[in-house]
Design a protein around this motif. Structure first.
Motif, mmCIF file in Angstrom:
data_model
loop_
_atom_site.group_PDB
_atom_site.id
_atom_site.type_symbol
_atom_site.label_atom_id
_atom_site.label_comp_id
_atom_site.label_asym_id
_atom_site.label_seq_id
_atom_site.Cartn_x
_atom_site.Cartn_y
_atom_site.Cartn_z
ATOM 1 N N THR A 39 0.907 -1.267 -0.145
ATOM 2 C CA THR A 39 0.255 0.156 -0.298
ATOM 3 C C THR A 39 1.143 1.155 -0.074
ATOM 4 O O THR A 39 0.378 2.215 -0.275
ATOM 5 C CB THR A 39 -0.454 -0.171 1.367
ATOM 6 O OG1 THR A 39 -1.635 -1.145 1.039
ATOM 7 C CG2 THR A 39 -2.312 0.927 0.804
ATOM 8 N N THR A 174 -3.220 2.109 -4.741
ATOM 9 C CA THR A 174 -3.278 2.930 -4.311
ATOM 10 C C THR A 174 -2.099 3.731 -3.736
ATOM 11 O O THR A 174 -1.484 4.752 -4.324
ATOM 12 C CB THR A 174 -3.792 2.476 -2.660
ATOM 13 O OG1 THR A 174 -5.331 3.155 -2.904
ATOM 14 C CG2 THR A 174 -3.538 3.724 -1.800
ATOM 15 N N ARG A 175 -1.051 2.590 -3.455
ATOM 16 C CA ARG A 175 0.688 2.646 -3.807
ATOM 17 C C ARG A 175 1.168 3.783 -4.967
ATOM 18 O O ARG A 175 1.851 4.676 -4.832
ATOM 19 C CB ARG A 175 1.027 1.425 -3.275
ATOM 20 C CG ARG A 175 3.306 2.000 -3.314
ATOM 21 C CD ARG A 175 3.782 0.107 -3.636
ATOM 22 N NE ARG A 175 3.080 -0.377 -4.702
ATOM 23 C CZ ARG A 175 3.536 -1.348 -5.232
ATOM 24 N NH1 ARG A 175 3.568 -2.276 -4.199
ATOM 25 N NH2 ARG A 175 3.153 -1.819 -7.029
ATOM 26 N N ASN A 177 -0.999 5.409 -7.275
ATOM 27 C CA ASN A 177 -1.467 6.500 -7.539
ATOM 28 C C ASN A 177 -2.589 6.836 -6.876
ATOM 29 O O ASN A 177 -4.015 6.424 -7.561
ATOM 30 C CB ASN A 177 -1.172 6.413 -9.409
ATOM 31 C CG ASN A 177 -1.739 8.121 -9.910
ATOM 32 O OD1 ASN A 177 -1.921 8.814 -9.279
ATOM 33 N ND2 ASN A 177 -1.391 7.774 -10.996
ATOM 34 N N GLU A 178 -2.469 7.079 -5.768
ATOM 35 C CA GLU A 178 -3.297 7.654 -4.967
ATOM 36 C C GLU A 178 -4.525 8.999 -5.462
ATOM 37 O O GLU A 178 -5.664 8.561 -4.970
ATOM 38 C CB GLU A 178 -3.238 8.176 -3.182
ATOM 39 C CG GLU A 178 -4.225 8.014 -2.681
ATOM 40 C CD GLU A 178 -3.990 8.319 -1.429
ATOM 41 O OE1 GLU A 178 -4.072 8.380 -0.540
ATOM 42 O OE2 GLU A 178 -2.209 8.297 -0.929
ATOM 43 N N CYS A 181 -6.368 7.572 -8.048
ATOM 44 C CA CYS A 181 -7.863 6.838 -7.022
ATOM 45 C C CYS A 181 -8.923 6.675 -6.931
ATOM 46 O O CYS A 181 -9.923 7.297 -7.200
ATOM 47 C CB CYS A 181 -7.282 5.804 -5.981
ATOM 48 S SG CYS A 181 -5.959 3.780 -6.282
ATOM 49 N N SER A 182 -9.193 8.331 -6.272
ATOM 50 C CA SER A 182 -9.894 9.098 -5.664
ATOM 51 C C SER A 182 -10.729 9.655 -7.358
ATOM 52 O O SER A 182 -12.116 9.698 -7.127
ATOM 53 C CB SER A 182 -9.262 10.594 -5.068
ATOM 54 O OG SER A 182 -9.994 10.958 -4.954
ATOM 55 N N THR A 188 -10.415 7.349 -0.672
ATOM 56 C CA THR A 188 -8.153 5.770 -0.465
ATOM 57 C C THR A 188 -8.228 6.578 1.074
ATOM 58 O O THR A 188 -7.834 4.891 1.762
ATOM 59 C CB THR A 188 -7.293 6.375 -1.010
ATOM 60 O OG1 THR A 188 -6.753 7.644 -1.108
ATOM 61 C CG2 THR A 188 -7.184 5.914 -2.498
ATOM 62 N N SER A 189 -8.991 7.134 1.402
ATOM 63 C CA SER A 189 -8.907 7.592 3.021
ATOM 64 C C SER A 189 -9.532 5.915 3.511
ATOM 65 O O SER A 189 -8.746 5.287 4.896
ATOM 66 C CB SER A 189 -9.661 8.900 3.401
ATOM 67 O OG SER A 189 -8.482 9.513 2.766
ATOM 68 N N LYS A 192 -7.520 3.046 3.465
ATOM 69 C CA LYS A 192 -6.181 2.872 4.521
ATOM 70 C C LYS A 192 -6.410 2.304 5.416
ATOM 71 O O LYS A 192 -6.245 1.608 6.772
ATOM 72 C CB LYS A 192 -5.498 3.760 4.261
ATOM 73 C CG LYS A 192 -4.631 3.745 3.022
ATOM 74 C CD LYS A 192 -3.797 4.707 2.505
ATOM 75 C CE LYS A 192 -4.283 6.190 2.627
ATOM 76 N NZ LYS A 192 -2.972 7.029 1.823
#
Length: 575
Positions: A39, A174-175, A177-178, A181-182, A188-189, A192
């Motif tokens: 992650t 997520t690792r 390109n966060e 992802c959004s 993503t919050s 995680k």
């Protein structure tokens, strides 16, 4: 499994005792690898959750005695305390807007605070001496080894199954390109925070097992130094491999037990030197380097199942469709006294393709940011399909039907084309936690983009190995895979050939005419814009200078002046 089964008959008691402790530490290293290796969350705080589980056992067994009921109470206390702490730490570390550096700082503070609390507990926690001599499970050394060993195998197998599932690819996304992802509708919050809680529970179980076996708990088990040692184990073994950190923890703990007594200072020096050497020479760790040398190449290429593309079934729309796909009123953006956008009013309907043109620095890309991220806007309102996005982050705007393609290809470097497209479908088709699906359902227009650019023949190719034009096409296909109602396109044809631009233009026309999508396009190719646009909007110095039909805008004297300051036509100018 066979090794675990026969090891007690081949090893002496001292070695078995060391291995049992090392196995519990390996469980902890596994959680760090999932967070850091997969992650991208570098955490020094997993030791605190291990310590919470260990002290739950030590406190209950010391002050309330041991019985099966007390053991169940201690385990429940371990899980509850670790889960609540992880929930609080996760919220502080990963709330919207927090940076990875901030999360790492929080993870540094956590074990320090935990250790100080244990020091200040007096006789209740044993202070700096910890708790010793309490009664625990009456098991033989061999039984402890079997229980711990098979538990480690089970946890490792479950973790392996998860990280290699469709849902596990979310960690890598997520690792990599966060932000992307959004903009694919993934919070993503929350992801995680949930992952931190899950790994904290595993760490607490490992700590509970360690305390139950050893009969000793000390503040160092929850401390910063121990948390740093786990990072070293994972780095040496090979982060992002699961198996590497497990063997790293086992080998280093065993070596430390044998060498730490005879070479107490030299051993630490050797371990530190090995850590530095691996980081410099083998940044992925020892296991990946060994596998790259000895593992047959065809094993690696055949590890991922083949994916078949199919057309997704049409999704029924609920309620009346909004007459305004996009509505901007009074939108402004400023940096201090510098006003980049000024009172932008813009409305676009379903089925329209509106092109935003203007010279460089006019504010076109800034306007797209304001439409897709509520925090970017300084003033005004943005409605997507009748929904006010307010100050919401991008993943909320995506849920209202917004899709955005960036000016520069914004993809997941280490994921394949198929994996990237499946990530884009996460909101619509929740991925499995345990397996990888053999079929990938995409809407017809996303399939068309893949076919036009030949990406349907490169589904197993990692995005970093694609050409620039192919990465642009992949990002467009990912955005279309979300089935948006409003599409923001920032130079979508950059890097494509003339034939590919023509075919993509036809796809855009189909999106508007056949499927009723609303497209807002920023593009430098004026001829391309003229052929496909419903109308043009001209931005100049942060405000709308003119909008109207293609013919009206292109032949306008104002537009000629904006572009060249003379009577030349803007046909070859940059939009």
């Amino acid at each position: 499994m066979l090794v675990v089964a026969v090891a007690p008959f081949m090893l002496d008691s001292y070695t078995l005792s060391i291995l049992v402790r090392a196995i519990f530490f390996a469980m902890l290293a596994l959680t760090v690898d999932i967070l850091w290796g997969y992650t991208g969350v570098l955490t020094f705080g997993q030791s605190a959750f291990f310590g919470a589980g260990a002290y739950a056992a030590g406190l209950v067994f010391t002050h309330l005695g041991f019985s099966p009921e007390m053991a169940a109470l201690a385990l429940g206390e371990a899980l509850l305390s670790a889960g609540l702490i992880a929930l609080l730490v996760g919220w502080l570390s990963f709330y919207h807007g927090a940076t990875p550096l901030y999360a790492s700082v929080i993870s540094l503070v956590l074990p320090i605070v935990m250790t100080q609390l244990l020091f200040s507990g007096g006789t209740f926690t044993g202070s700096s001496s910890g708790l010793t001599g309490y009664v625990s499970f009456d098991l033989s050394l061999e039984a402890w080894f079997w229980w711990a060993g098979f538990a480690l195998i089970a946890i490792t197998a479950l973790a392996w199954r998860f990280v290699h599932s469709d849902a596990g690819r979310l960690l890598v996304a997520t690792r990599d390109n966060e932000m992307r992802c959004s903009y694919l509708g993934i919070n993503t919050s929350t992801l995680k925070i949930g992952l931190l809680v899950a790994t904290a529970l595993v760490a607490a179980v490992a700590g509970f097992g360690y305390a139950s076996f050893s009969g000793v708990v000390a503040p160092e088990l929850a401390g910063f130094v121990f948390g740093t040692e786990i990072i070293i184990w994972v780095a040496l073994g090979g982060r992002g491999t699961l198996i590497g950190p497990v063997f790293g923890a086992l080998l280093i703990e065993c070596a430390s037990a044998y060498l730490g007594g005879s070479l107490p200072y030299v051993w630490k020096l050797l371990l530190g030197a090995a850590f530095v050497g691996v980081i410099v020479l083998l940044p992925q760790g020892l296991l990946p380097a060994l596998l790259a040398r000895w593992l047959p190449k065809h094993w690696a290429t055949s590890a991922k199942p083949a994916v078949t593309l199919v057309e997704a079934a049409a999704r029924p729309t609920s309620g009346a469709q909004a007459t305004e796909a996009v509505a901007l009123r009074g939108v402004g953006k400023h940096y201090g006294s510098l006003r980049v956008l000024k009172d932008i009013d813009l409305v676009a309907a379903p089925g329209e393709l509106v092109s935003l043109i203007g010279p460089n620095g006019a504010g076109k890309t800034t306007l797209m940011r304001c439409m897709s991220d509520g925090a970017e806007r300084s003033s005004g309102t943005v409605h997507i399909a009748g929904n006010d996005i307010g100050r919401a982050p991008p993943y909320v705007a995506v849920r209202y039907g917004l899709g955005r393609k960036f000016q520069t290809a914004n993809v997941f470097a280490t994921l394949t084309v198929a994996e990237s497209l499946r990530i884009a479908r996460t909101r619509l088709d929740p991925p499995s936690l345990w397996r990888r699906a053999e079929q990938l359902a995409l809407p017809a227009y996303a399939l068309a983009v893949l076919q036009v650019t030949q990406l349907d023949k490169k589904l197993d190719t990692e995005a970093r190995n694609l050409s620039h034009g192919e990465q642009q096409a992949l990002e467009l296909a990912m955005v279309l895979a979300m089935e948006p109602r409003v599409l923001l396109l920032d130079e979508p044809t950059a890097g494509l050939t003339l034939a590919e631009r023509t075919l993509i233009g036809q796809v855009f026309l189909d999106l508007t005419h056949r499927f009723g999508l609303c497209l807002l396009l920023v593009e430098h190719d004026i001829e391309f814009v003229r052929e496909i646009s419903t109308r043009l909007v001209v931005l100049h110095e942060g405000h709308i200078a003119m909008q109207g039909s293609v013919q009206e805008v292109v032949e306008s004297e104002l537009v000629r002046t904006i572009y060249s300051g003379a009577a030349a036509t803007p046909h070859g100018a940059s939009a």
